[in-house]
Motif scaffolding. Structure first.
Motif, PDB file in Angstrom:
ATOM      1  N   ASN A 245       0.851  -1.191   0.000  1.00  0.00           N
ATOM      2  CA  ASN A 245       0.000   0.000   0.000  1.00  0.00           C
ATOM      3  C   ASN A 245       0.891   1.247   0.000  1.00  0.00           C
ATOM      4  N   PRO A 246       0.711   2.151  -0.985  1.00  0.00           N
ATOM      5  CA  PRO A 246       1.539   3.362  -1.056  1.00  0.00           C
ATOM      6  C   PRO A 246       1.488   4.211   0.211  1.00  0.00           C
ATOM      7  N   GLU A 247       0.392   4.089   0.982  1.00  0.00           N
ATOM      8  CA  GLU A 247       0.285   4.858   2.220  1.00  0.00           C
ATOM      9  C   GLU A 247       1.311   4.411   3.265  1.00  0.00           C
ATOM     10  N   MET A 248       1.907   3.226   3.022  1.00  0.00           N
ATOM     11  CA  MET A 248       2.922   2.707   3.940  1.00  0.00           C
ATOM     12  C   MET A 248       4.326   3.118   3.501  1.00  0.00           C
ATOM     13  N   GLY A 249       4.405   3.916   2.438  1.00  0.00           N
ATOM     14  CA  GLY A 249       5.710   4.377   1.986  1.00  0.00           C
ATOM     15  C   GLY A 249       6.045   3.885   0.587  1.00  0.00           C
ATOM     16  N   ASP A 250       7.142   4.410   0.063  1.00  0.00           N
ATOM     17  CA  ASP A 250       7.612   3.985  -1.261  1.00  0.00           C
ATOM     18  C   ASP A 250       8.524   2.761  -1.156  1.00  0.00           C
ATOM     19  N   PHE A 251       9.299   2.687  -0.072  1.00  0.00           N
ATOM     20  CA  PHE A 251      10.170   1.541   0.188  1.00  0.00           C
ATOM     21  C   PHE A 251      10.127   1.248   1.682  1.00  0.00           C
ATOM     22  N   ALA A 252      10.363  -0.030   2.011  1.00  0.00           N
ATOM     23  CA  ALA A 252      10.375  -0.426   3.424  1.00  0.00           C
ATOM     24  C   ALA A 252      11.580  -1.311   3.691  1.00  0.00           C
ATOM     25  N   PHE A 253      12.223  -1.085   4.852  1.00  0.00           N
ATOM     26  CA  PHE A 253      13.356  -1.904   5.259  1.00  0.00           C
ATOM     27  C   PHE A 253      12.946  -2.710   6.492  1.00  0.00           C
ATOM     28  N   PRO A 254      12.839  -4.057   6.366  1.00  0.00           N
ATOM     29  CA  PRO A 254      12.472  -4.881   7.523  1.00  0.00           C
ATOM     30  C   PRO A 254      13.673  -5.069   8.451  1.00  0.00           C
ATOM     31  N   CYS A 255      13.503  -4.715   9.705  1.00  0.00           N
ATOM     32  CA  CYS A 255      14.615  -4.796  10.664  1.00  0.00           C
ATOM     33  C   CYS A 255      14.698  -6.156  11.375  1.00  0.00           C
ATOM     34  N   PHE A 256      13.787  -7.060  11.033  1.00  0.00           N
ATOM     35  CA  PHE A 256      13.771  -8.384  11.674  1.00  0.00           C
ATOM     36  C   PHE A 256      15.072  -9.140  11.421  1.00  0.00           C
ATOM     37  N   ARG A 257      15.641  -8.920  10.234  1.00  0.00           N
ATOM     38  CA  ARG A 257      16.876  -9.617   9.865  1.00  0.00           C
ATOM     39  C   ARG A 257      18.050  -9.219  10.768  1.00  0.00           C
ATOM     40  N   LEU A 258      17.950  -8.044  11.404  1.00  0.00           N
ATOM     41  CA  LEU A 258      19.056  -7.532  12.217  1.00  0.00           C
ATOM     42  C   LEU A 258      18.915  -7.884  13.692  1.00  0.00           C
ATOM     43  N   SER A 259      17.735  -8.370  14.062  1.00  0.00           N
ATOM     44  CA  SER A 259      17.398  -8.540  15.475  1.00  0.00           C
ATOM     45  C   SER A 259      18.378  -9.462  16.206  1.00  0.00           C
ATOM     46  N   LYS A 260      18.717 -10.597  15.606  1.00  0.00           N
ATOM     47  CA  LYS A 260      19.590 -11.573  16.276  1.00  0.00           C
ATOM     48  C   LYS A 260      21.000 -11.008  16.451  1.00  0.00           C
ATOM     49  N   ALA A 261      21.534 -10.403  15.362  1.00  0.00           N
ATOM     50  CA  ALA A 261      22.903  -9.886  15.401  1.00  0.00           C
ATOM     51  C   ALA A 261      23.039  -8.725  16.377  1.00  0.00           C
TER      52      ALA A 261
ATOM     53  N   TYR B  53       9.399  -2.277  10.855  1.00  0.00           N
ATOM     54  CA  TYR B  53       9.748  -1.759   9.524  1.00  0.00           C
ATOM     55  C   TYR B  53      10.169  -0.304   9.590  1.00  0.00           C
ATOM     56  N   LEU B  54      11.123   0.025   8.747  1.00  0.00           N
ATOM     57  CA  LEU B  54      11.540   1.399   8.538  1.00  0.00           C
ATOM     58  C   LEU B  54      10.994   1.801   7.174  1.00  0.00           C
ATOM     59  N   ASN B  55       9.978   2.678   7.157  1.00  0.00           N
ATOM     60  CA  ASN B  55       9.296   3.040   5.914  1.00  0.00           C
ATOM     61  C   ASN B  55       9.798   4.378   5.382  1.00  0.00           C
ATOM     62  N   PHE B  56      10.165   4.379   4.122  1.00  0.00           N
ATOM     63  CA  PHE B  56      10.693   5.579   3.478  1.00  0.00           C
ATOM     64  C   PHE B  56       9.660   6.197   2.542  1.00  0.00           C
ATOM     65  N   PHE B  57       9.442   7.485   2.701  1.00  0.00           N
ATOM     66  CA  PHE B  57       8.575   8.241   1.801  1.00  0.00           C
ATOM     67  C   PHE B  57       9.464   9.193   0.998  1.00  0.00           C
ATOM     68  N   LEU B  58       9.429   9.086  -0.320  1.00  0.00           N
ATOM     69  CA  LEU B  58      10.268   9.930  -1.162  1.00  0.00           C
ATOM     70  C   LEU B  58       9.512  11.175  -1.600  1.00  0.00           C
ATOM     71  N   HIS B  59      10.247  12.214  -1.970  1.00  0.00           N
ATOM     72  CA  HIS B  59       9.609  13.400  -2.541  1.00  0.00           C
ATOM     73  C   HIS B  59       9.003  13.009  -3.887  1.00  0.00           C
ATOM     74  N   LYS B  60       7.686  13.116  -3.985  1.00  0.00           N
ATOM     75  CA  LYS B  60       6.966  12.598  -5.150  1.00  0.00           C
ATOM     76  C   LYS B  60       7.421  13.237  -6.461  1.00  0.00           C
ATOM     77  N   THR B  61       7.639  14.521  -6.447  1.00  0.00           N
ATOM     78  CA  THR B  61       8.003  15.209  -7.690  1.00  0.00           C
ATOM     79  C   THR B  61       9.352  14.727  -8.217  1.00  0.00           C
ATOM     80  N   GLY B  62      10.340  14.702  -7.329  1.00  0.00           N
ATOM     81  CA  GLY B  62      11.674  14.264  -7.736  1.00  0.00           C
ATOM     82  C   GLY B  62      11.697  12.800  -8.140  1.00  0.00           C
ATOM     83  N   TYR B  63      10.934  11.977  -7.400  1.00  0.00           N
ATOM     84  CA  TYR B  63      10.846  10.546  -7.689  1.00  0.00           C
ATOM     85  C   TYR B  63      10.288  10.331  -9.092  1.00  0.00           C
ATOM     86  N   ALA B  64       9.176  10.989  -9.400  1.00  0.00           N
ATOM     87  CA  ALA B  64       8.537  10.856 -10.708  1.00  0.00           C
ATOM     88  C   ALA B  64       9.462  11.348 -11.816  1.00  0.00           C
TER      89      ALA B  64
END
Length: 567
Positions: free
Chosen positions: A35-51, A82-93
């Motif tokens: 869902n775009p309302e959740m951001g343009d990209f997401a980084f799941p931090c679960f992979r880092l939890s153990k380390a 999750y770390l959700n990233f929202f980009l500047h729409k104009t520059g992204y497009a």
């Protein structure tokens, strides 16, 4: 801009600052939220939890504190782990649209395969038999893979490994000499050869001596008898001439037609090497390579009478290809029923001590049925491919007459739409799935079909023709709305999907992508006026339309489907 690479760099910097840690492969961890309302990209931090010995939400919180907004990143949010990233729409497009337009048909391409050869064994029709619908998947999957690998910089070698060896060809020659004539097979083509073969088996029921005669003529082929080879080569010429009509309709080409007979004099060195390495064992008079320790039946190399088999010829072909092309990969686009056969002889190559055995890959696919019924040559239920394609073109012509009676060049468009619909349908689902070919699905102009995507491309071309040359500089703020951003997100995903389709040998990823992009553009088209009095906004919208048309054309081209400009 490669947005994932940019974000990965930011995340890596935040990891160093917050935890004095580093992680490999961050770009591969980044996801596109559903869902775009959740951001343009997401980084799941679960992979880092153990380390890091910390809960994912806490990791996300610490990282977000160290990633500040900038000209690319509008904001960062933590949701769960999750770390959700929202980009500047104009520059992204602007970045994505202009990159697509600048690269054109090379968008999504790369040079990652430079200096690497991919051998692709596909289609592999049988001599003296007509090209039927059962050959469609191997032909079109292989053709698409050739184009996809080539798009990524690989040197491809397309091989049509002809089925042109075996006792049946001795029987064909015996039948031809008894009941056939040059005029008959010249005029009747492959159908005449099939009739002779059928007659041979019918006559052999009451005259078993015919079987011996067939074996004798095949022995003559093996021994290089001039007359036997002359007739045999004529049969090949007739078959390939018939098949070429179908290949021309489909837009398919090959670099090699080296079939089974080509390896007749190349098998003995492989057999000798198997003996020398102690791998060839006698079993009830035949010779096999024991694969019991691999959980497989033995791989049969020589029959009791010394005759070779498919495995023997496939081994010889693999060694020839490695020596001739020094391939990076050797792909075999063959139905899944042959899975054991390939696993067996691939393992034989490995047991012989060749590390390139890992580069041999069976690209399996499902079976094709027609209108709910399984095809069977024995029961006489066969759908010949040239007839199917011709019918598809005729049906497309009827639809065009009904919907666009004033369309110019109707015959050309009918061919593009009809044949494109068949190819698209064949490549739409995951290749391992069985396909049931049904006309009402294939030529539907609505839904997940080739005609729907082609029509969207034509719609884009119509908008561009109407817009003409626009002089105003584009104002990409005009693309700061949900529908436009969905189109941009699809465009941005395309290069990654091309790489994934290559890695998985799965053309359906691109077929489905074209439906996604077409659907997103059509939503945008219905919700937004593209040409308005605001010249700068119109220019941005026209550029988005042009980028969509270009990407659709490229994606369709990679799966072997043409993109008409008018429909």
């Amino acid at each position: 801009m490669e947005f994932k690479a940019y974000l990965a760099e930011k995340i890596a910097g935040a990891l160093r600052e917050a935890f004095d840690a580093s992680v490999d492969g961050i770009p591969g961890f980044l996801e596109t939220p559903p869902n775009p309302e959740m951001g343009d990209f997401a980084f799941p931090c679960f992979r880092l939890s153990k380390a890091l010995r910390m809960a994912p939400p806490a990791i996300a919180g610490k990282l977000s504190e160290r990633i500040a907004p900038d000209p690319v990143i509008e904001r960062v949010e933590c949701v769960g782990g999750y770390l959700n990233f929202f980009l500047h729409k104009t520059g992204y497009a602007q970045s994505i649209v202009e990159r697509v337009l600048e690269q054109g048909e090379r968008y999504g391409s790369s040079d990652e395969g430079q200096g690497r050869v991919i051998c692709i064994d596909y289609s592999s029709i049988n001599i003296a038999k007509r090209f039927h619908i059962g050959h469609l998947s191997t032909t079109m999957i292989g053709n698409a893979l050739y184009k996809i690998y080539e798009h990524l910089g690989y040197k491809c070698v397309g091989i049509n490994h002809l089925g042109d060896w075996g006792t049946q060809f001795g029987k064909m020659i015996a039948a031809y000499r008894k009941w056939g004539s040059p005029e008959q097979v010249e005029q009747g083509g492959v159908n005449a050869l099939t009739e002779l073969y059928v007659r041979f088996h019918k006559e052999a029921e009451t005259d078993p001596a015919l079987e011996d005669e067939g074996r004798l003529w095949f022995k003559k082929i093996e021994d290089g008898d001039p007359e036997a080879l002359r007739i045999f080569n004529k049969f090949k010429e007739i078959t390939l001439k018939d098949a070429q009509r179908v290949y021309d309709m489909l837009g398919v080409q090959f670099d090699s037609y080296a079939g089974e007979s080509f390896y007749n004099d190349k098998m003995q060195p492989v057999i000798d090497e198997l003996r020398e390495k102690g791998l060839l064992k006698e079993s009830q008079g035949a010779y096999v390579v024991d694969l019991e320790d691999e959980g497989m039946p033995p791989c049969l190399i020589l029959k009791k009478d010394g005759a070779t088999l498919y495995a023997t010829r496939d081994l010889a072909a693999a060694f020839y290809r490695k020596k001739t092309y020094d391939f990076y990969k050797d792909l075999y686009v063959v139905a899944y029923q042959q899975d054991l056969h390939f696993r067996q002889w691939f393992k034989v190559v490995e047991k012989m001590g060749y590390d390139w055995a890992k580069d041999l890959e069976h690209v399996a696919f499902g079976m094709v049925s027609y209108e709910g019924r399984a095809l069977s040559t024995r029961e006489g239920y066969v759908v010949y491919l040239d007839e199917l394609l011709t019918r598809a073109v005729e049906k497309a012509r009827e639809i065009i007459e009904e919907k666009s009676p004033n369309l110019a060049d109707k015959d050309k468009v009918a061919r593009q739409v009809g044949i494109g619909a068949v190819v698209f349908f064949d490549l739409f689902n995951n290749r391992i799935k069985d396909i049931d070919f049904r006309w009402e699905r294939v030529l539907n102009f609505d839904g997940e079909t080739g005609p729907y995507v082609q029509y969207t491309h034509a719609r884009c071309c119509s908008v561009l023709a109407k817009a003409g040359e626009l002089s105003a500089a584009p104002d990409y703020a005009a693309l700061d709305n949900a529908q436009a951003q969905e189109v941009v997100r699809s465009l941005e995903r395309f290069p990654e999907l091309v790489r994934e389709a290559c890695q998985r040998n799965e053309p359906s990823l691109l077929t489905r992508f074209t439906v996604e992009l077409a659907s997103n553009f059509n939503r945008y088209y219905y919700e937004n006026r593209i040409l308005t009095e605001d010249a700068a906004a119109s220019a941005a919208r026209v550029n988005l339309t042009a980028a969509t048309a270009s990407c659709l054309r490229t994606a369709l081209g990679l799966i072997g489907v043409e993109a008409p400009e008018k429909m």
